[in-house]
Design a protein around this motif. Structure first.
Motif, PDB file in Angstrom:
ATOM      1  N   ARG A 431     -11.983  25.439  23.753  1.00 22.43           N
ATOM      2  CA  ARG A 431     -11.551  24.005  22.933  1.00 22.43           C
ATOM      3  C   ARG A 431     -12.909  23.440  22.517  1.00 22.43           C
ATOM      4  NH1 ARG A 431      -9.285  18.674  23.963  1.00 22.43           N
ATOM      5  NH2 ARG A 431      -7.713  18.152  22.125  1.00 22.43           N
ATOM      6  N   ASN A 433     -15.414  23.942  22.166  1.00 22.52           N
ATOM      7  CA  ASN A 433     -16.485  24.661  20.859  1.00 22.52           C
ATOM      8  C   ASN A 433     -16.075  24.028  19.116  1.00 22.52           C
ATOM      9  OD1 ASN A 433     -18.563  25.687  22.414  1.00 22.52           O
ATOM     10  ND2 ASN A 433     -17.753  27.309  22.824  1.00 22.52           N
ATOM     11  N   LEU A 434     -14.691  24.712  19.054  1.00 21.71           N
ATOM     12  CA  LEU A 434     -13.816  24.335  18.187  1.00 21.71           C
ATOM     13  C   LEU A 434     -13.935  23.239  17.725  1.00 21.71           C
ATOM     14  CD1 LEU A 434     -10.613  26.459  19.052  1.00 21.71           C
ATOM     15  CD2 LEU A 434     -12.191  27.448  17.303  1.00 21.71           C
ATOM     16  N   LYS A 436     -16.659  21.059  18.082  1.00 20.77           N
ATOM     17  CA  LYS A 436     -17.353  20.728  18.008  1.00 20.77           C
ATOM     18  C   LYS A 436     -17.704  21.631  16.901  1.00 20.77           C
ATOM     19  CE  LYS A 436     -21.942  22.069  20.033  1.00 20.77           C
ATOM     20  NZ  LYS A 436     -22.809  22.702  21.149  1.00 20.77           N
ATOM     21  N   ARG A 437     -17.285  22.661  16.292  1.00 20.50           N
ATOM     22  CA  ARG A 437     -17.762  22.534  15.323  1.00 20.50           C
ATOM     23  C   ARG A 437     -16.172  22.703  13.859  1.00 20.50           C
ATOM     24  NH1 ARG A 437     -19.582  25.956  18.645  1.00 20.50           N
ATOM     25  NH2 ARG A 437     -21.474  27.208  18.162  1.00 20.50           N
ATOM     26  N   GLU A 438     -15.723  21.808  14.165  1.00 24.52           N
ATOM     27  CA  GLU A 438     -14.719  21.018  13.727  1.00 24.52           C
ATOM     28  C   GLU A 438     -13.641  22.169  12.643  1.00 24.52           C
ATOM     29  OE1 GLU A 438     -16.887  18.357  10.304  1.00 24.52           O
ATOM     30  OE2 GLU A 438     -17.213  17.075  12.058  1.00 24.52           O
ATOM     31  N   CYS A 439     -13.151  22.715  13.706  1.00 28.18           N
ATOM     32  CA  CYS A 439     -12.608  23.601  13.441  1.00 28.18           C
ATOM     33  C   CYS A 439     -10.979  23.367  13.331  1.00 28.18           C
ATOM     34  CB  CYS A 439     -12.888  24.977  13.665  1.00 28.18           C
ATOM     35  SG  CYS A 439     -14.440  26.013  13.364  1.00 28.18           S
ATOM     36  N   ASN A 440     -10.553  22.963  13.118  1.00 28.12           N
ATOM     37  CA  ASN A 440      -9.612  21.871  12.968  1.00 28.12           C
ATOM     38  C   ASN A 440      -8.025  22.709  11.939  1.00 28.12           C
ATOM     39  OD1 ASN A 440     -10.101  20.150  15.292  1.00 28.12           O
ATOM     40  ND2 ASN A 440     -10.378  18.004  13.806  1.00 28.12           N
ATOM     41  N   ILE A 441      -7.314  23.157  12.693  1.00 30.99           N
ATOM     42  CA  ILE A 441      -6.222  23.693  11.961  1.00 30.99           C
ATOM     43  C   ILE A 441      -4.768  22.987  11.734  1.00 30.99           C
ATOM     44  CG2 ILE A 441      -4.773  25.723  11.687  1.00 30.99           C
ATOM     45  CD1 ILE A 441      -6.754  27.146  14.153  1.00 30.99           C
ATOM     46  N   THR A 442      -4.041  22.843  11.022  1.00 26.59           N
ATOM     47  CA  THR A 442      -3.428  21.478  10.290  1.00 26.59           C
ATOM     48  C   THR A 442      -2.065  23.095  10.133  1.00 26.59           C
ATOM     49  OG1 THR A 442      -4.095  21.352   8.424  1.00 26.59           O
ATOM     50  CG2 THR A 442      -4.825  19.269  10.572  1.00 26.59           C
TER      51      THR A 442
END
Length: 447
Positions: A431, A433-434, A436-442
């Motif tokens: 979580r 790492n996600l 940190k890399r702004e890999c947000n899934i909406t």
């Protein structure tokens, strides 16, 4: 070996045994204990504990379940005399039919008495109907309530229990005080018990308990008795025991139209033995000052509870065996005696084996007054039901306890905790790492 000593055949203790705690403080020494009564039921003394319809029903029940012709006729004779004090001609005819002329000319069909009672009943009913119609016309609420109440009493006296119940329940719409509600509930409970409709008993006990401001100690005791009988009938023995144990000394003989104080001790004691664990038995029965007063009325029940708690199983089973014939004549308990006795015996077997690593089954069989083969079958059933953690050496007739490997169980718990911690840490790192890399899934919105 003495039977009392045969209750403790330890081969090897595992350290969990401990000393046996003292019995009830009110109990005399074992040498001065009361003699176990194995005599036939004293019908006259037994019937004297009750009044009203339940006295007659209990006498008829004894006559119907008794193999002794002398006792049977004695019960029918007393029932005949008791009915003639009242107005229930239907019940009178049933008893006369059961007597079959075996008690002589004084206990035959009295047609003149029946005709007189029924004629007076018709006149009384017409008068009550006239009065109730008058009250309805004048819309006098209290008078209408009393009118229906009188109708309930009238029908109850003549054995029309269904009509009696309806009349008592109709008073509910005209109750103006909490005391009126309590009276209505008690009347409905009484008739429901006579009709064996214990679901109604539970319902009206709950309704009465919703008006605590009008409940005095004797009424609370009556409600506990009624609730206990309902739970007993439903085979909810633990709930029944708790209710009987809550009955206060204020009850006295005030509920003799339903139950006697001796019944409180018997029902409560047996249900507690069958369903309570050792701690509950100590705290809720043995240390219960109020219930101790009831137990003093039935020394046999008091002693068997002492013996069970003190692990004197030979004496406990002897008391139970001597009580059983008379308990089979109890109108509320007879259908539960076998089940309760089986549960008490199973608990005794479990409690007997619990403190020890190994037990000699020959000595255990002596303590429980059974054969080794019979005991082995009982233990097999308990082991199969997972109530006893043990294995049987059938050749040497020794029962060996199975104790969990504490070391292995501890290692297993540590490994499980470590695995759960590892999973949690990995999830947190993923979580982080996600994020940190702004890999947000909406989630996609539906149009």
């Amino acid at each position: 070996m003495d039977l009392e000593d045969a209750s403790n055949p330890m081969i090897e203790a595992n350290g969990t045994g401990g000393a046996v705690e003292a019995p009830l403080s009110s109990t005399t020494t074992r040498k001065n204990r009361p003699i176990i009564s194995a005599e036939p039921l004293d019908i006259e003394a037994y019937a004297g504990l009750y009044t009203g319809r339940t006295k007659i029903n209990r006498l008829i029940f004894i006559a119907s379940h008794c193999d002794n012709p002398t006792m049977q006729l004695e019960a029918l004779r007393m029932a005949y005399d008791e009915i003639k004090k009242g107005e229930n001609t239907q019940l009178f005819r049933e008893v006369v039919q059961k007597i079959e002329g075996r008690l002589g000319p004084n206990y035959e069909m009295d047609a003149a008495w029946c005709s007189t009672i029924e004629r007076k009943a018709e006149q009384r009913k017409e008068k009550l109907e006239s009065e109730l119609n008058s009250y309805r016309t004048n819309l006098i609420k209290e008078s209408i309530r009393m009118g229906y109440n009188d109708f309930g009493d009238f029908y109850y006296a003549h054995g029309a229990l269904g009509d009696s119940f309806k009349s008592y329940v109709r008073t509910r719409d005209y109750c103006t005080t909490s005391k009126h509600i309590i009276q209505m509930c008690l009347n409905a409970i009484l008739v429901s018990i006579e009709m064996c409709q214990f679901s109604n008993v539970t319902s009206y006990v709950s309704k009465a308990e919703q008006t605590p401001e009008a409940l005095d100690p004797p009424t609370v005791a009556k409600l506990c008795c009624a609730a206990g009988l309902a739970h007993l009938e439903a085979k909810k023995y633990k709930l029944a025991a708790r209710k009987f144990l809550e009955v206060g000394p204020e009850l006295g003989n005030s509920y003799s139209e339903v139950i006697a104080p001796q019944d409180i001790a018997t029902y409560g004691g047996l249900c507690a033995l069958a369903s309570f664990d050792r701690t509950e038995l100590k705290n809720k029965v043995i240390d219960n000052i109020n219930f101790r007063d009831f137990l003093e009325l039935v020394p046999e029940v008091r002693e068997l509870i002492n013996d069970f708690y003190s692990s004197h199983y030979a004496s406990c089973l002897e008391y139970l065996g001597n009580l059983k014939p008379n308990l089979m004549f109890d109108i509320h308990l007879y259908d539960h005696v076998e089940t309760l006795y089986d549960q008490i015996r199973n608990k005794a077997l479990i409690q007997y084996t619990l403190p020890f690593v190994s037990v000699d089954m020959r000595m255990m069989a002596d303590a429980f007054k059974t054969s080794v083969a019979g005991l082995e079958k009982e233990l097999e059933a308990l082991i199969t039901d997972n109530q006893i953690q043990a294995r049987i050496d059938s050749h040497n007739k020794i029962l060996y306890a199975r104790h969990a490997d504490q070391r292995n169980a501890t290692f297993q718990r540590v490994l499980q905790t470590g695995n759960e911690f590892d999973q949690d840490v990995r999830a947190m790192l993923l979580r982080a790492n996600l994020l940190k890399r702004e890999c947000n899934i909406t989630a996609s919105r539906k149009v």
